[in-house]
Enzyme design. Structure first.
Site, PDB file in Angstrom:
ATOM      1  N   LYS A 119       0.810  -1.218   0.000  1.00  0.00           N
ATOM      2  CA  LYS A 119       0.000   0.000   0.000  1.00  0.00           C
ATOM      3  C   LYS A 119       0.843   1.268   0.000  1.00  0.00           C
ATOM      4  O   LYS A 119       0.481   2.267  -0.628  1.00  0.00           O
ATOM      5  CB  LYS A 119      -0.941  -0.008   1.200  1.00  0.00           C
ATOM      6  CG  LYS A 119      -2.074  -1.022   1.111  1.00  0.00           C
ATOM      7  CD  LYS A 119      -2.993  -0.916   2.312  1.00  0.00           C
ATOM      8  CE  LYS A 119      -4.213  -1.820   2.172  1.00  0.00           C
ATOM      9  NZ  LYS A 119      -3.871  -3.236   2.082  1.00  0.00           N
ATOM     10  N   GLU A 203      -2.876   6.968   7.798  1.00  0.00           N
ATOM     11  CA  GLU A 203      -3.717   7.743   6.903  1.00  0.00           C
ATOM     12  C   GLU A 203      -4.718   8.562   7.706  1.00  0.00           C
ATOM     13  O   GLU A 203      -5.108   8.176   8.814  1.00  0.00           O
ATOM     14  CB  GLU A 203      -4.516   6.824   5.958  1.00  0.00           C
ATOM     15  CG  GLU A 203      -3.711   6.173   4.882  1.00  0.00           C
ATOM     16  CD  GLU A 203      -4.584   5.334   3.970  1.00  0.00           C
ATOM     17  OE1 GLU A 203      -4.065   4.874   2.946  1.00  0.00           O
ATOM     18  OE2 GLU A 203      -5.783   5.136   4.281  1.00  0.00           O
ATOM     19  N   HIS A 238     -14.730  -4.258   7.507  1.00  0.00           N
ATOM     20  CA  HIS A 238     -14.002  -4.072   6.257  1.00  0.00           C
ATOM     21  C   HIS A 238     -14.240  -5.192   5.248  1.00  0.00           C
ATOM     22  O   HIS A 238     -13.526  -5.286   4.250  1.00  0.00           O
ATOM     23  CB  HIS A 238     -12.493  -3.911   6.518  1.00  0.00           C
ATOM     24  CG  HIS A 238     -12.175  -2.826   7.506  1.00  0.00           C
ATOM     25  ND1 HIS A 238     -12.324  -1.484   7.220  1.00  0.00           N
ATOM     26  CD2 HIS A 238     -11.755  -2.886   8.806  1.00  0.00           C
ATOM     27  CE1 HIS A 238     -11.989  -0.766   8.274  1.00  0.00           C
ATOM     28  NE2 HIS A 238     -11.647  -1.591   9.245  1.00  0.00           N
ATOM     29  N   ARG A 300      -6.875  -8.059  -9.864  1.00  0.00           N
ATOM     30  CA  ARG A 300      -7.563  -9.315 -10.183  1.00  0.00           C
ATOM     31  C   ARG A 300      -9.030  -9.017 -10.436  1.00  0.00           C
ATOM     32  O   ARG A 300      -9.481  -7.880 -10.286  1.00  0.00           O
ATOM     33  CB  ARG A 300      -7.441 -10.297  -9.015  1.00  0.00           C
ATOM     34  CG  ARG A 300      -7.958  -9.710  -7.694  1.00  0.00           C
ATOM     35  CD  ARG A 300      -8.003 -10.723  -6.580  1.00  0.00           C
ATOM     36  NE  ARG A 300      -8.245 -10.145  -5.278  1.00  0.00           N
ATOM     37  CZ  ARG A 300      -9.424  -9.742  -4.826  1.00  0.00           C
ATOM     38  NH1 ARG A 300     -10.490  -9.835  -5.592  1.00  0.00           N
ATOM     39  NH2 ARG A 300      -9.546  -9.240  -3.606  1.00  0.00           N
TER      40      ARG A 300
END
Length: 664
Positions: A119, A203, A238, A300
């Site tokens: 990430k 973040e 999530h 994907r």
């Protein structure tokens, strides 16, 4: 269009393997399935032209062994390997090995996967390409004090994320500086355990976030297009629950900005094949052109790809196969359009009322609505294995408008009948009727905020009991002797078990073909104008104004009769115990401990004669890689232990008997 391959191997299982096999068959491509011990009789194995055994049930000994998959492809003469999603689909080392073996990987290059695999590196790359990214720190300095200082600069609340993470693992929201140190250690520990990498990034946490992603597709000739967006904001921990396309509230201006950013991201890494650019979006008000930020890229096919297919008319698996064979993109950007609205709900074998505990065991009956697309990898009679994801199906609806598509989803869920295991169908139906979701005003926190209401299950209805009684007693209202007695009425006493509780009812058959239900305290309901045709039962309640319909299925399970009733869109499974069973002989289910699911006993801490208090841990069973404690339902003395460490047990099986309580 020319057939891209003559034979492919699908390096996956379940629903996605079946999905790829169906498309390959339409294209005239032969397929090779792979399977573990647990999947020897699986649906994808039966569907494929050939099947190769690759190892024991655990994924680490079968589906994650790249060398074994490549060997299977070479042995069977397959030209390409389709990875599906999950497992090795985003493993660049596997892609390199496939290429080295002279095979074609149906997906992006190893370089593209590596570019988006971490990430922090992906955010740096996207920022340099001009794609908006969430404010934060994704550098190499992992000193706790330094990271705490960066969090202060960003401004609380912040999100700590494992850089190699996914599925919410290694992710912690921190709202107070005093909580940062503990949350950091926890995220690093989970990142190390889950991905072998404790490295984290920080973040800014968007207070009312929405999760909107863009489907992109590239080819090996420099071409790249988007197929519009999907909203995946309905999440629990999530994990996506219901997805839709297009996103509600999307304007043409915001769509143009977001899709342009997504295509820019794909081109920045020379992407080929199907991929998804995921954005975190400010959902505190109307969508804005400056209110979305790059989160990550999935290199994907996505689980939720059917909603994109529904609104565009494009089959993404077909595109994957053509592009992997070297063909250019089948359509240019200006030929792609949005047609209507689509939803996808993920139907799982899990019990929302028990913390979404995964449920395993045999699917005694499985029937889907004819008014939806149902992507599944299981059939009636199959078992939900403790080794893999417990998804039963994806239920997909498409209509001209969002309202019509959502109504269709609710109808399809209400017509889905799963017997033999708990499911999240009622939870999905509750979500489909949630005011905020219906109005298109929601964010990723809506499920957690309203979890109690969404997971509250309606009590067992008298209608369900009545229909179950008719099926259990094999009564036919058309029979000439139905309810006939020289004096009085025919009566039957029944003792069902439902959700760990004994349900006792007396059913009375009337000469006019009606039946009534009652217990010792209350009269229940009366059903008239009964009709039983196969598995379908219909009747009118009370004053003959309300018509109700039920689908009823029966099966033998652990020597007990399982009666499953779908009525008013709700499934209820009732167990009619065999008179000789320990479950039936218990004066109350407080006298027994039953297995909450199919699994394996991994620990036992009691023996016959032991006296225990209510809540005492009697043992532990494992299923779906989760451990569940077996607790004493009351204080008492253990009369029998009917299992041993290492025993496989089915859900509902009696494990421990207590001595009956003395009558007061």
């Amino acid at each position: 269009m020319k057939k891209p391959f003559s034979k492919i191997l699908i390096a996956n299982r379940g629903e996605i393997a079946c999905r790829v096999i169906r498309m390959a068959r339409q294209m005239g491509i032969a397929t090779v399935a792979v399977y573990s011990d647990a999947d020897a009789a699986a649906m994808h194995v039966a569907m494929a032209d050939e099947a190769v055994h690759i190892g024991p049930s655990p994924v680490s000994e079968s589906y994650l062994l790249g060398a074994r998959l490549i060997e299977a492809a070479l042995t069977t003469g397959a030209q390409a390997i389709h990875p599906g999603y999950g497992f090795l689909s985003e493993n660049p080392d596997f892609v390199d090995a496939v290429d080295a073996a002279g095979l074609i990987f149906v997906g992006p290059s190893a370089a593209a996967i590596r570019a988006m695999g971490l990430k922090d590196a992906a955010k740096d790359l996207m920022s340099k390409a001009g794609v908006p990214v969430v404010p934060g720190y994704q550098g190499s300095n992992q000193d706790a004090a330094f990271l705490a200082g960066e969090a202060e600069k960003i401004g609380y609340p912040v999100l700590i994320k494992a850089r190699a993470g996914g599925g919410g693992k290694g992710m912690r929201k921190v709202g107070d500086p005093a909580e940062f140190a503990e949350a950091l250690v926890s995220a690093q520990r989970e990142g190390q355990a889950s991905f072998g990498d404790p490295h984290v990034l920080i973040e800014k946490f968007i207070t009312s976030p929405r999760h909107i992603e863009v489907q992109v597709f590239g080819d090996n000739h420099g071409g790249a297009v988007h197929l519009f967006e999907r909203d995946c904001s309905l999440q629990r921990r999530h994990q996506k629950v219901i997805e839709e396309a297009p996103a509600p509230g999307m304007t043409s201006e915001v769509r143009a900005a977001m899709t342009e950013a997504a295509v820019t991201a794909a081109k920045a890494i020379g992407y080929s094949g199907a991929g998804t650019i995921e954005f975190i979006v400010d959902g505190s008000g109307p969508l804005r052109e400056d209110g979305f930020w790059f989160m990550e890229m999935n290199t994907r096919l996505q689980v939720e790809h059917p909603v994109t297919e529904a609104i565009t008319g494009v089959d993404l698996v077909e595109w994957q196969l053509h592009v992997a064979a070297g063909a250019p993109l089948p359509l240019a950007q200006d030929a792609l359009q949005i047609n209507g609205h689509a939803f996808e709900a993920r139907l799982y074998a899990e019990d929302p009322s028990k913390g979404f505990l995964p449920a395993t065991g045999k699917l005694e009956h499985l029937a889907f609505s004819e008014h939806a697309r149902n992507d599944s990898g299981v059939r009636s009679g199959d078992s939900i294995s403790p080794f893999y994801d417990p998804m039963i199906a994806k239920v997909i609806t498409h209509a001209a408008t969002r309202t019509e598509a959502l109504d269709g989803l609710l109808r399809a869920l209400g017509e889905t009948h799963v017997a033999g295991t708990a499911t999240n169908a009622e939870f999905l139906s509750a979500l489909a009727q949630h005011d905020g979701f219906v109005n298109g005003s929601f964010d990723t926190g809506v499920i957690e905020r309203d979890l109690t209401a969404l997971t509250s299950s309606a009590p067992l209805s008298e209608a369900h009991i009545a229909f179950a009684a008719l099926a259990a007693l094999k009564l036919d209202p058309k029979a000439r002797d139905f309810g006939f007695r020289l004096w009085g009425h025919a009566e039957h006493a029944l003792r069902f078990v439902y959700d760990g509780e004994v349900v006792e009812r007396r059913i009375t058959l009337h000469g006019d073909g009606a039946v009534s239900l009652a217990d010792d305290l209350n009269d229940g309901l009366k059903l008239s104008q009964l009709s039983i045709v196969g598995a379908e039962m219909t009747a009118r309640i009370g004053d003959a104004k309300t018509l109700i319909t039920a689908q009823v299925q029966t099966a033998t399970r652990n020597a007990e009769l399982l009666v499953s009733v779908l009525c008013d869109g709700v499934v209820r499974d009732l167990l009619l115990p065999d008179p000789r069973s320990g479950l039936a002989m218990a004066a109350d289910l407080g006298d027994v401990v039953v297995a909450p699911m199919t699994g394996t006993i991994v620990a036992l801490g009691v023996a016959v004669g032991d006296h225990v208090e209510e809540g005492t841990k009697l043992g532990v069973m494992e299923a779906m890689k989760m451990e569940t404690s077996l607790l004493a339902p009351r204080a008492g003395t253990v009369a029998a232990v009917l299992c041993a460490v290492g025993d496989p047990v089915e859900g509902g099986a009696v494990l421990v008997n207590f001595e009956e309580l003395a009558a007061e």
